[in-house]
Design a protein around this motif. Structure first.
Motif, mmCIF file in Angstrom:
data_model
loop_
_atom_site.group_PDB
_atom_site.id
_atom_site.type_symbol
_atom_site.label_atom_id
_atom_site.label_comp_id
_atom_site.label_asym_id
_atom_site.label_seq_id
_atom_site.Cartn_x
_atom_site.Cartn_y
_atom_site.Cartn_z
ATOM 1 N N ARG A 252 -6.440 12.872 8.178
ATOM 2 C CA ARG A 252 -7.724 12.663 7.509
ATOM 3 C C ARG A 252 -7.517 11.861 6.228
ATOM 4 N N PRO A 253 -8.507 11.025 5.859
ATOM 5 C CA PRO A 253 -8.387 10.270 4.605
ATOM 6 C C PRO A 253 -8.184 11.206 3.419
ATOM 7 N N ARG A 254 -7.356 10.757 2.467
ATOM 8 C CA ARG A 254 -7.112 11.533 1.245
ATOM 9 C C ARG A 254 -7.190 10.577 0.065
ATOM 10 N N PRO A 255 -7.493 11.085 -1.117
ATOM 11 C CA PRO A 255 -7.573 10.209 -2.293
ATOM 12 C C PRO A 255 -6.202 9.618 -2.634
ATOM 13 N N ILE A 256 -6.230 8.408 -3.124
ATOM 14 C CA ILE A 256 -5.013 7.767 -3.612
ATOM 15 C C ILE A 256 -4.640 8.434 -4.931
ATOM 16 N N PRO A 257 -3.364 8.774 -5.111
ATOM 17 C CA PRO A 257 -2.967 9.429 -6.365
ATOM 18 C C PRO A 257 -3.267 8.546 -7.573
ATOM 19 N N PRO A 258 -3.598 9.162 -8.712
ATOM 20 C CA PRO A 258 -3.853 8.361 -9.921
ATOM 21 C C PRO A 258 -2.564 7.696 -10.394
ATOM 22 N N GLY A 259 -2.723 6.610 -11.134
ATOM 23 C CA GLY A 259 -1.577 5.928 -11.724
ATOM 24 C C GLY A 259 -0.784 5.100 -10.745
ATOM 25 N N HIS A 260 -1.448 4.576 -9.707
ATOM 26 C CA HIS A 260 -0.713 3.714 -8.772
ATOM 27 C C HIS A 260 -0.132 2.528 -9.531
ATOM 28 N N ASP A 261 0.935 1.930 -8.993
ATOM 29 C CA ASP A 261 1.657 0.889 -9.727
ATOM 30 C C ASP A 261 1.337 -0.530 -9.258
ATOM 31 N N ALA A 262 0.193 -0.738 -8.636
ATOM 32 C CA ALA A 262 -0.222 -2.093 -8.282
ATOM 33 C C ALA A 262 -1.721 -2.189 -8.488
ATOM 34 N N SER A 263 -2.156 -3.231 -9.129
ATOM 35 C CA SER A 263 -3.587 -3.458 -9.343
ATOM 36 C C SER A 263 -3.980 -4.772 -8.710
ATOM 37 N N PRO B 145 0.807 -1.222 0.000
ATOM 38 C CA PRO B 145 0.000 0.000 0.000
ATOM 39 C C PRO B 145 0.847 1.282 0.000
ATOM 40 N N ALA B 146 2.034 1.245 0.603
ATOM 41 C CA ALA B 146 2.901 2.434 0.617
ATOM 42 C C ALA B 146 3.267 2.858 -0.799
ATOM 43 N N ARG B 147 3.457 1.891 -1.687
ATOM 44 C CA ARG B 147 3.758 2.200 -3.089
ATOM 45 C C ARG B 147 2.566 2.866 -3.774
ATOM 46 N N ILE B 148 1.381 2.489 -3.350
ATOM 47 C CA ILE B 148 0.163 2.981 -3.986
ATOM 48 C C ILE B 148 -0.262 4.331 -3.409
ATOM 49 N N THR B 149 -0.211 4.479 -2.089
ATOM 50 C CA THR B 149 -0.684 5.706 -1.452
ATOM 51 C C THR B 149 0.308 6.856 -1.591
ATOM 52 N N ARG B 150 1.593 6.530 -1.752
ATOM 53 C CA ARG B 150 2.649 7.541 -1.925
ATOM 54 C C ARG B 150 2.580 8.646 -0.872
ATOM 55 N N GLY B 151 2.550 8.244 0.372
ATOM 56 C CA GLY B 151 2.495 9.198 1.472
ATOM 57 C C GLY B 151 2.059 8.495 2.735
ATOM 58 N N ARG B 152 1.616 9.275 3.691
ATOM 59 C CA ARG B 152 1.184 8.694 4.965
ATOM 60 C C ARG B 152 0.013 7.753 4.753
ATOM 61 N N GLN B 153 -0.003 6.722 5.574
ATOM 62 C CA GLN B 153 -1.120 5.787 5.569
ATOM 63 C C GLN B 153 -1.277 5.244 6.973
ATOM 64 N N ALA B 154 -2.446 4.715 7.244
ATOM 65 C CA ALA B 154 -2.725 4.142 8.558
ATOM 66 C C ALA B 154 -3.500 2.842 8.377
ATOM 67 N N THR B 155 -3.261 1.921 9.282
ATOM 68 C CA THR B 155 -4.045 0.686 9.306
ATOM 69 C C THR B 155 -5.422 1.042 9.847
ATOM 70 N N VAL B 156 -6.471 0.716 9.080
ATOM 71 C CA VAL B 156 -7.824 1.039 9.544
ATOM 72 C C VAL B 156 -8.641 -0.206 9.884
ATOM 73 N N ALA B 157 -8.206 -1.370 9.381
ATOM 74 C CA ALA B 157 -8.962 -2.581 9.691
ATOM 75 C C ALA B 157 -8.087 -3.817 9.570
ATOM 76 N N VAL B 158 -8.290 -4.707 10.505
ATOM 77 C CA VAL B 158 -7.793 -6.068 10.368
ATOM 78 C C VAL B 158 -9.049 -6.872 10.072
ATOM 79 N N ASN B 159 -9.230 -7.177 8.799
ATOM 80 C CA ASN B 159 -10.467 -7.814 8.345
ATOM 81 C C ASN B 159 -10.541 -9.276 8.746
ATOM 82 N N GLN B 160 -9.389 -9.919 8.772
ATOM 83 C CA GLN B 160 -9.322 -11.328 9.141
ATOM 84 C C GLN B 160 -7.901 -11.620 9.593
#
Length: 149
Positions: A130-141, A53-68
């Protein structure tokens, strides 16, 4: 713990996921029974899960859920743990990843057993948290096509 993966049955490491972390738990990470604390494993999974996710968000990120989170086998002092991660969903502000953890037992080098698997969601955040949009053109799909919005 699940009996899905027996400690005597070696497992093949995944080739469709990225190796994002390797670590060896030490005696200070163990409980009174000599197994590694589940909380220690969870912390390592959170670190490993944040790599893609760090590659995709290109900035600060936080864990918001442990789904399983599934503990399949105990982790022991001296095991070499390999953490494999794969992006499963990219949203407008969040990224979900699947993490699988395999132990190469100290006494059985070259043989692996899946010990843990988890799904976690991270959200891109701004400097105020606060949540922010993920930049366009992330390098993982995620598998199976374009990002979900």
């Amino acid at each position: 713990m699940s009996s899905e993966s027996s400690p005597t049955t070696p497992t093949v490491l995944p080739t469709d996921r990225e190796l994002v972390l390797k670590v060896i738990p030490m005696p200070g990470d163990s409980n009174a029974n000599g197994d590694i604390f589940g909380g220690w494993v969870m912390a390592q999974v959170d670190l490993a899960g944040a790599v893609l996710p760090a590659r995709i968000t290109r900035g600060r990120q936080a864990t918001v859920a442990v789904n399983q989170f599934i503990f399949k086998q105990p982790v022991r002092v001296g095991d070499i743990l390999s953490f494999f991660s794969q992006v499963t969903r990219v949203g407008r502000t969040s990224v979900t990843v699947q993490v699988e953890v395999f132990a190469e037992r100290f006494s059985e080098q070259g043989q692996y057993v899946k010990v843990t698997e988890a799904s976690l969601t991270y959200v891109a955040i701004d400097m105020e948290g606060r949540p922010r949009p993920i930049p366009p053109g992330h390098d993982a799909s995620p598998p199976g096509g374009p990002p979900q919005r």
